[in-house]
Design a protein around this motif. Structure first.
Motif, mmCIF file in Angstrom:
data_model
loop_
_atom_site.group_PDB
_atom_site.id
_atom_site.type_symbol
_atom_site.label_atom_id
_atom_site.label_comp_id
_atom_site.label_asym_id
_atom_site.label_seq_id
_atom_site.Cartn_x
_atom_site.Cartn_y
_atom_site.Cartn_z
ATOM 1 N N MET A 14 0.840 -1.180 0.000
ATOM 2 C CA MET A 14 0.000 0.000 0.000
ATOM 3 C C MET A 14 0.882 1.240 0.000
ATOM 4 N N VAL A 15 0.461 2.250 -0.744
ATOM 5 C CA VAL A 15 1.114 3.546 -0.732
ATOM 6 C C VAL A 15 0.093 4.547 -0.195
ATOM 7 N N VAL A 16 0.499 5.328 0.798
ATOM 8 C CA VAL A 16 -0.412 6.259 1.441
ATOM 9 C C VAL A 16 0.192 7.656 1.403
ATOM 10 N N SER A 17 -0.659 8.630 1.193
ATOM 11 C CA SER A 17 -0.221 10.023 1.208
ATOM 12 C C SER A 17 -1.269 10.849 1.945
ATOM 13 N N PHE A 18 -0.818 11.700 2.836
ATOM 14 C CA PHE A 18 -1.711 12.591 3.566
ATOM 15 C C PHE A 18 -1.301 14.026 3.261
ATOM 16 N N ASN A 19 -2.255 14.920 3.237
ATOM 17 C CA ASN A 19 -1.897 16.313 3.091
ATOM 18 C C ASN A 19 -2.379 17.054 4.323
ATOM 19 N N SER A 20 -1.865 18.226 4.528
ATOM 20 C CA SER A 20 -2.211 18.961 5.748
ATOM 21 C C SER A 20 -2.710 20.361 5.413
ATOM 22 N N GLN A 21 -3.727 20.436 4.597
ATOM 23 C CA GLN A 21 -4.296 21.738 4.278
ATOM 24 C C GLN A 21 -4.891 22.403 5.511
#
Length: 66
Positions: A14-21
């Motif tokens: 699994m590849v996961v990406s989170f952003n922090s807008q």
């Protein structure tokens, strides 16, 4: 807080990406044990490597009474 529970029998990747807008504060104990809807006990037991009874005991400390 996010969680995923893989129920397959084969190895997974699994590849996961989170952003922090919109960064903010997350109270981990309350989020893990007192969320609504709750994180299933078997998921927490496996993640924390404890018995389900231990998870249920901890969850009972975060139950909100109405």
């Amino acid at each position: 807080m996010h969680f995923q529970f893989y129920v397959g029998k084969e190895e997974a990747f699994m590849v996961v990406s989170f952003n922090s807008q919109n960064p903010g504060i997350v109270f981990i104990p309350l989020t893990m044990f007192g969320s609504s809807p709750p994180i299933p006990t078997p998921v927490l037991a496996k993640a924390l490597r404890v018995d389900a009874q231990v998870v249920d005991l901890i969850k009972s400390k975060f139950t909100v009474g109405y």
